[in-house]
Write a protein that holds these residues in place. Sequence first.
Motif, PDB file in Angstrom:
ATOM      1  N   GLN A 285      66.695  36.896  37.730  1.00  0.00           N
ATOM      2  CA  GLN A 285      67.582  37.950  37.187  1.00  0.00           C
ATOM      3  C   GLN A 285      67.099  38.560  35.878  1.00  0.00           C
ATOM      4  O   GLN A 285      67.557  39.629  35.514  1.00  0.00           O
ATOM      5  CB  GLN A 285      69.010  37.448  37.040  1.00  0.00           C
ATOM      6  CG  GLN A 285      69.239  36.508  35.879  1.00  0.00           C
ATOM      7  CD  GLN A 285      70.712  36.156  35.697  1.00  0.00           C
ATOM      8  OE1 GLN A 285      71.586  37.008  35.779  1.00  0.00           O
ATOM      9  NE2 GLN A 285      70.996  34.895  35.466  1.00  0.00           N
ATOM     10  N   TYR A 286      66.224  37.865  35.159  1.00  0.00           N
ATOM     11  CA  TYR A 286      65.743  38.440  33.895  1.00  0.00           C
ATOM     12  C   TYR A 286      64.267  38.813  34.008  1.00  0.00           C
ATOM     13  O   TYR A 286      63.396  37.937  34.063  1.00  0.00           O
ATOM     14  CB  TYR A 286      65.991  37.484  32.725  1.00  0.00           C
ATOM     15  CG  TYR A 286      67.461  37.444  32.347  1.00  0.00           C
ATOM     16  CD1 TYR A 286      68.048  38.536  31.699  1.00  0.00           C
ATOM     17  CD2 TYR A 286      68.271  36.372  32.670  1.00  0.00           C
ATOM     18  CE1 TYR A 286      69.399  38.540  31.367  1.00  0.00           C
ATOM     19  CE2 TYR A 286      69.628  36.363  32.347  1.00  0.00           C
ATOM     20  CZ  TYR A 286      70.182  37.448  31.703  1.00  0.00           C
ATOM     21  OH  TYR A 286      71.522  37.454  31.383  1.00  0.00           O
ATOM     22  N   VAL A 287      64.021  40.099  34.066  1.00  0.00           N
ATOM     23  CA  VAL A 287      62.654  40.613  34.106  1.00  0.00           C
ATOM     24  C   VAL A 287      62.267  40.890  32.655  1.00  0.00           C
ATOM     25  O   VAL A 287      62.772  41.822  32.024  1.00  0.00           O
ATOM     26  CB  VAL A 287      62.569  41.899  34.956  1.00  0.00           C
ATOM     27  CG1 VAL A 287      61.159  42.467  34.920  1.00  0.00           C
ATOM     28  CG2 VAL A 287      63.019  41.617  36.388  1.00  0.00           C
ATOM     29  N   ILE A 288      61.393  40.029  32.132  1.00  0.00           N
ATOM     30  CA  ILE A 288      61.070  40.034  30.701  1.00  0.00           C
ATOM     31  C   ILE A 288      59.672  40.596  30.487  1.00  0.00           C
ATOM     32  O   ILE A 288      58.693  40.061  31.015  1.00  0.00           O
ATOM     33  CB  ILE A 288      61.121  38.586  30.142  1.00  0.00           C
ATOM     34  CG1 ILE A 288      62.475  37.924  30.454  1.00  0.00           C
ATOM     35  CG2 ILE A 288      60.822  38.559  28.647  1.00  0.00           C
ATOM     36  CD1 ILE A 288      63.662  38.642  29.893  1.00  0.00           C
ATOM     37  N   VAL A 289      59.605  41.645  29.695  1.00  0.00           N
ATOM     38  CA  VAL A 289      58.319  42.251  29.366  1.00  0.00           C
ATOM     39  C   VAL A 289      58.068  42.009  27.884  1.00  0.00           C
ATOM     40  O   VAL A 289      58.959  42.219  27.056  1.00  0.00           O
ATOM     41  CB  VAL A 289      58.349  43.769  29.673  1.00  0.00           C
ATOM     42  CG1 VAL A 289      57.110  44.458  29.117  1.00  0.00           C
ATOM     43  CG2 VAL A 289      58.471  43.993  31.175  1.00  0.00           C
ATOM     44  N   GLU A 290      56.856  41.545  27.549  1.00  0.00           N
ATOM     45  CA  GLU A 290      56.505  41.337  26.131  1.00  0.00           C
ATOM     46  C   GLU A 290      55.433  42.333  25.717  1.00  0.00           C
ATOM     47  O   GLU A 290      54.423  42.489  26.411  1.00  0.00           O
ATOM     48  CB  GLU A 290      56.011  39.910  25.922  1.00  0.00           C
ATOM     49  CG  GLU A 290      57.134  38.908  26.047  1.00  0.00           C
ATOM     50  CD  GLU A 290      56.702  37.513  25.668  1.00  0.00           C
ATOM     51  OE1 GLU A 290      56.615  37.216  24.471  1.00  0.00           O
ATOM     52  OE2 GLU A 290      56.452  36.730  26.595  1.00  0.00           O
ATOM     53  N   VAL A 291      55.704  42.989  24.603  1.00  0.00           N
ATOM     54  CA  VAL A 291      54.775  43.995  24.092  1.00  0.00           C
ATOM     55  C   VAL A 291      54.040  43.383  22.898  1.00  0.00           C
ATOM     56  O   VAL A 291      54.629  43.170  21.838  1.00  0.00           O
ATOM     57  CB  VAL A 291      55.540  45.276  23.668  1.00  0.00           C
ATOM     58  CG1 VAL A 291      54.567  46.346  23.191  1.00  0.00           C
ATOM     59  CG2 VAL A 291      56.401  45.795  24.819  1.00  0.00           C
ATOM     60  N   GLY A 292      52.772  43.071  23.105  1.00  0.00           N
ATOM     61  CA  GLY A 292      51.989  42.376  22.086  1.00  0.00           C
ATOM     62  C   GLY A 292      51.334  43.329  21.101  1.00  0.00           C
ATOM     63  O   GLY A 292      51.392  44.555  21.272  1.00  0.00           O
TER      64      GLY A 292
END
Length: 374
Positions: A285-292
């Motif tokens: 349920q949690y689509v997590i995108v990390e912007v480095g």
Amino acid sequence: MTEKFSEIIHVGRPNIGDREAFLQLVGEMFDRRWLSNNGPLVQRFEQRIAEYLGVRHCVAMCNGTVALEIAIRALGLTGEVIVPSYTFVATAHALHWQGITPVFADIDPATHNLDPEAVRRMITPRTSGIIGVHLWGRGAPVDALSQVADEHGLALMYDAAHAFGCSHQGRMIGGFGRAEVLSFHATKFFNTFEGGAVVTNDDQLAETMRLMRNFGFSGFDNVVYPGTNGKMVEVCAAMGLVNLDYIDTVIEANRRNYHAYREALAGLVGVQLMPYDEAEQNNFQYVIVEVGPECRVTRDQIVDELHRHNVLARKYFWPGCHRMQPYRDLYPHAGLVLAHTERVAAQVIVMPTGTTLAEADVARIGEIVAGVVG
Ligand code: T4K
């Protein structure tokens, strides 16, 4: 430039099961004239949740926050309790609301879950417990946390608001620690409008929480405990029963969307999709995108561009509980020991998913991100 979506795409758009089946249950409820107070639908709901998770007890409540408060009180927590700052603010508020000090420990930047060594560093003579959070439905380090708790004689419970339907180390989340708290809020992949529960294998604790959620009443006119009103109502249990029959469809839609995001964002420099361990059971349920830092633009620039196209991606759980009130004023220097929390909170984007989002929509969301990242 025109927006890619003419209607707003929300994170947390409710998934709704069979409407006819729901209306049928509500009709039966009206006929019975039994609307609340441990009715037959709530009892059926509790039994099905307990079976699904393989736990002895499910105590259904009106929402996840009250479920947290009741579990905290039933466990007898006092003084200070160690929690992550990188969580929804309800985890901390449920303590503060009862005169207990939430003490924020840092997270492991790879998993976003509590770092057991950071927990250890925050223990004082006033510490009575630890609340781990299975953030984003990914299991917290349960073995290491339970070792820290045992060494220091602390109670260990979990906020499993994100983790219904997920396993960890091959075991369903719900059976770890003394108790685990679930949320069935409208925005969760599985909802009962509002709702929550505490699940536990501890008979005595379950009994105490049942009393607490109903003012402490044990039969007519006999109050044996200081309680509150934490009851789930029948109409919410009806929604839960219907949505339990729909849960596999929702998980499949979420899984499909997660893989579509994986494809849509592949190769974008500095943009990472947080993986799911597919050896475990996940609710996706949690689509997590990390912007480095390698990314050409900031997290906020990407979010602004998504919003401009009507995609209301969220910056959960920015800026961290320690920078929200009252904690910001009470503990102005908490950030000094929360370096990972501060960095992660500044780089996460939570993307929309669920049954109302098609695979083709995910591809278009990917185009927006690719357009701004370059
Ligand atoms: N612990 C953790 C770790 C939690 O994440 C939560 C709740 C809790 C404890 C407490 O459990 P509850 O007491 O809530 O049962 C949302 C939810 O309100 C909250 O339940 C959830 N976590 C948190 C992660 O997200 P907000 O303030 O972002 O909600 P809101 O109103 O902005 O909703 C999100 C999006 O969903 C909006 O863009 C609109 C959309 N939406 C919302 C509702 C209610 C719909 O499309 N339809 C709807 O019916 O907190």
